[in-house]
Scaffold this motif. Structure first.
Motif, short mmCIF file in Angstrom:
data_model
loop_
_atom_site.label_atom_id
_atom_site.label_comp_id
_atom_site.label_asym_id
_atom_site.label_seq_id
_atom_site.Cartn_x
_atom_site.Cartn_y
_atom_site.Cartn_z
N LEU A 69 -15.38 -84.61 -28.73
CA LEU A 69 -14.17 -85.54 -28.56
C LEU A 69 -13.11 -85.61 -29.89
O LEU A 69 -12.03 -85.21 -29.72
CB LEU A 69 -14.55 -87.03 -28.32
CG LEU A 69 -15.17 -87.60 -27.00
CD1 LEU A 69 -15.56 -88.99 -27.10
CD2 LEU A 69 -14.10 -87.34 -26.12
N ILE A 70 -13.71 -85.50 -31.01
CA ILE A 70 -12.85 -85.64 -32.00
C ILE A 70 -12.19 -84.26 -32.62
O ILE A 70 -11.44 -84.12 -32.69
CB ILE A 70 -13.39 -86.33 -33.50
CG1 ILE A 70 -14.12 -87.82 -32.90
CG2 ILE A 70 -12.65 -86.35 -34.55
CD1 ILE A 70 -13.06 -88.59 -32.64
N MET A 71 -13.51 -83.45 -32.62
CA MET A 71 -13.25 -82.00 -33.14
C MET A 71 -12.55 -81.22 -32.07
O MET A 71 -11.47 -80.41 -32.54
CB MET A 71 -14.34 -81.21 -33.75
CG MET A 71 -14.92 -82.05 -34.89
SD MET A 71 -16.25 -81.24 -35.49
CE MET A 71 -15.49 -80.00 -36.72
N PHE A 96 -19.37 -86.36 -30.88
CA PHE A 96 -18.21 -86.19 -32.28
C PHE A 96 -17.51 -84.88 -32.04
O PHE A 96 -16.27 -84.88 -32.12
CB PHE A 96 -18.69 -86.44 -33.49
CG PHE A 96 -18.00 -86.51 -34.74
CD1 PHE A 96 -17.14 -87.46 -34.91
CD2 PHE A 96 -17.72 -85.17 -35.36
CE1 PHE A 96 -16.17 -87.28 -35.99
CE2 PHE A 96 -16.86 -85.15 -36.35
CZ PHE A 96 -15.80 -86.16 -36.76
N GLY A 109 -15.70 -77.17 -34.20
CA GLY A 109 -16.22 -78.16 -33.17
C GLY A 109 -17.04 -77.41 -31.87
O GLY A 109 -17.85 -77.78 -31.51
N TYR A 113 -11.11 -81.91 -28.70
CA TYR A 113 -10.29 -82.49 -27.98
C TYR A 113 -9.21 -82.85 -28.90
O TYR A 113 -7.83 -82.62 -28.61
CB TYR A 113 -11.00 -83.70 -27.06
CG TYR A 113 -9.69 -84.48 -26.44
CD1 TYR A 113 -9.24 -83.85 -25.15
CD2 TYR A 113 -9.13 -85.67 -26.90
CE1 TYR A 113 -8.25 -84.49 -24.69
CE2 TYR A 113 -8.09 -86.41 -26.10
CZ TYR A 113 -7.71 -85.74 -24.93
OH TYR A 113 -6.59 -86.58 -24.19
N GLY A 114 -9.53 -83.76 -29.87
CA GLY A 114 -8.53 -84.33 -30.72
C GLY A 114 -7.93 -82.86 -31.78
O GLY A 114 -6.74 -83.04 -32.11
#
Length: 174
Positions: free
Chosen positions: A101-103, A98, A139, A105-106
């Motif tokens: 990828l989310i924090m 999480f 992240g 990369y996103g």
């Protein structure tokens, strides 16, 4: 605890407490200017909102690093041996996935898009990408703590929810 982890903890504590202190001052000034001066400050309103974002995200990362995060630890408690290791490794992996990828990369995508478009905040006129940097930064901190948790799991079997030593009754967690 390594010197690097102590350094990360120190930086997070410093940033969180500083941001929280400024946040409190902003909110007090906002209330005072609204109800006493009858002229609310738009700058402190926006600053308080942005500081709250930073405090919440970095506070979550710091809390995870201190192993004080909210957790449902049913599976790690009822399993033993290799199954417990696998459950704890899965938990750490899910958190790391999480965060990565989310924090990270996103979040970096969000930061770059908002900086490219030139989006600025209405009152403070600062680029919104600077506000959104809190997402990938926290992240990265979470991912770092996941790596330390995995090292602890491999070295001494301690999962992400387990303190090094339980505090004595009446003694606060350190």
């Amino acid at each position: 605890m390594t010197a690097l982890t102590r350094g990360v903890d120190f930086v997070l504590r410093l940033v969180i407490t500083s941001a929280f202190a400024v946040l409190v001052v902003c909110v007090v000034w906002q209330v005072f200017s609204r109800y006493v001066l009858e002229s609310p400050s738009t700058v402190t309103d926006e600053m308080a909102r942005f500081l709250f974002i930073w405090v919440a995200l970095l506070g979550g990362a710091y809390t995870l690093g201190q192993r004080r995060h909210l957790a449902i630890d049913l599976l790690p408690v009822v399993t033993t041996g290799k199954a417990r290791f696998a459950v704890n490794a899965g938990i750490i992996g899910a958190i790391a996935l999480f965060a990565g990828l989310i924090m990270i990369y996103g979040g970096l995508g969000l930061v770059s898009r908002t900086l490219e478009t030139g989006q600025v905040s209405p009152a403070l006129r600062i680029p919104m990408g600077f506000i959104y940097v809190a997402i990938p930064f926290s992240g990265i901190c979470i991912l770092y703590y996941c790596l330390t948790f995995f090292a602890d799991l491999v070295r001494d079997g301690r999962g992400p929810n387990e303190q090094l030593e339980p505090p004595a009754p009446g003694r606060p967690l350190t």
